[in-house]
Design a protein around this motif. Sequence first.
Motif, PDB file in Angstrom:
ATOM      1  N   HIS A  18       0.840  -1.202   0.000  1.00 12.33           N
ATOM      2  CA  HIS A  18       0.000   0.000   0.000  1.00 12.33           C
ATOM      3  C   HIS A  18       0.873   1.250   0.000  1.00 12.33           C
ATOM      4  CE1 HIS A  18      -3.970  -1.717   0.509  1.00 12.33           C
ATOM      5  NE2 HIS A  18      -3.496  -2.542   1.420  1.00 12.33           N
ATOM      6  N   VAL A  24      -4.250  -2.274  -3.330  1.00 12.69           N
ATOM      7  CA  VAL A  24      -5.520  -1.618  -2.978  1.00 12.69           C
ATOM      8  C   VAL A  24      -6.376  -2.603  -2.195  1.00 12.69           C
ATOM      9  CG1 VAL A  24      -5.615  -0.003  -4.918  1.00 12.69           C
ATOM     10  CG2 VAL A  24      -6.541  -2.307  -5.179  1.00 12.69           C
ATOM     11  N   ASP A  25      -7.241  -2.043  -1.349  1.00 15.51           N
ATOM     12  CA  ASP A  25      -8.259  -2.833  -0.666  1.00 15.51           C
ATOM     13  C   ASP A  25      -9.585  -2.440  -1.302  1.00 15.51           C
ATOM     14  OD1 ASP A  25      -6.419  -3.950   1.083  1.00 15.51           O
ATOM     15  OD2 ASP A  25      -6.667  -2.338   2.531  1.00 15.51           O
ATOM     16  N   GLU A  52      -9.676 -10.598   3.222  1.00 15.43           N
ATOM     17  CA  GLU A  52      -9.370 -10.200   4.593  1.00 15.43           C
ATOM     18  C   GLU A  52     -10.623 -10.023   5.448  1.00 15.43           C
ATOM     19  OE1 GLU A  52      -5.982  -7.700   5.357  1.00 15.43           O
ATOM     20  OE2 GLU A  52      -5.766  -7.273   3.242  1.00 15.43           O
ATOM     21  N   HIS A  65      -7.903  -7.529  -0.688  1.00 14.81           N
ATOM     22  CA  HIS A  65      -6.617  -6.857  -0.926  1.00 14.81           C
ATOM     23  C   HIS A  65      -6.030  -7.422  -2.219  1.00 14.81           C
ATOM     24  CE1 HIS A  65      -2.424  -5.530   0.207  1.00 14.81           C
ATOM     25  NE2 HIS A  65      -2.139  -6.566  -0.561  1.00 14.81           N
TER      26      HIS A  65
HETATM   27 ZN   LIG Z   1      -4.628  -4.194   1.804  1.00 15.59          ZN
END
Ligand SMILES: [Zn+2]
Length: 93
Positions: A18, A24-25, A52, A65
Amino acid sequence: MNYCDWYKHIGGSTNSKHCLGRAVDIEVPGISNIELATWIRDNLDYDKLILECYRQGEPRSGWVHVGLAQSHKDNRNIALTYSNRVYSQGLVA
Ligand SMILES: [Zn+2]
């Protein structure tokens, strides 16, 4: 505080992708995070894909993620699940 400082502040890895702009999430409204992660696993190239904090039976729980290697050829296509502070191989719902 920028995202990277915040991420470190809450205990995130200092070498997080990140912070390097290579992760990116994400979530997509209307699609469960396990479905989203499964689609990415089966259709895209990535370095690390992590489902996650997803809880079975709660489609909107957690997030996905997606991290990329610096070079496309270095993407390892590693899929993991992170739950209860433990990483497991593959996407486990
Ligand atoms: Zn992440």
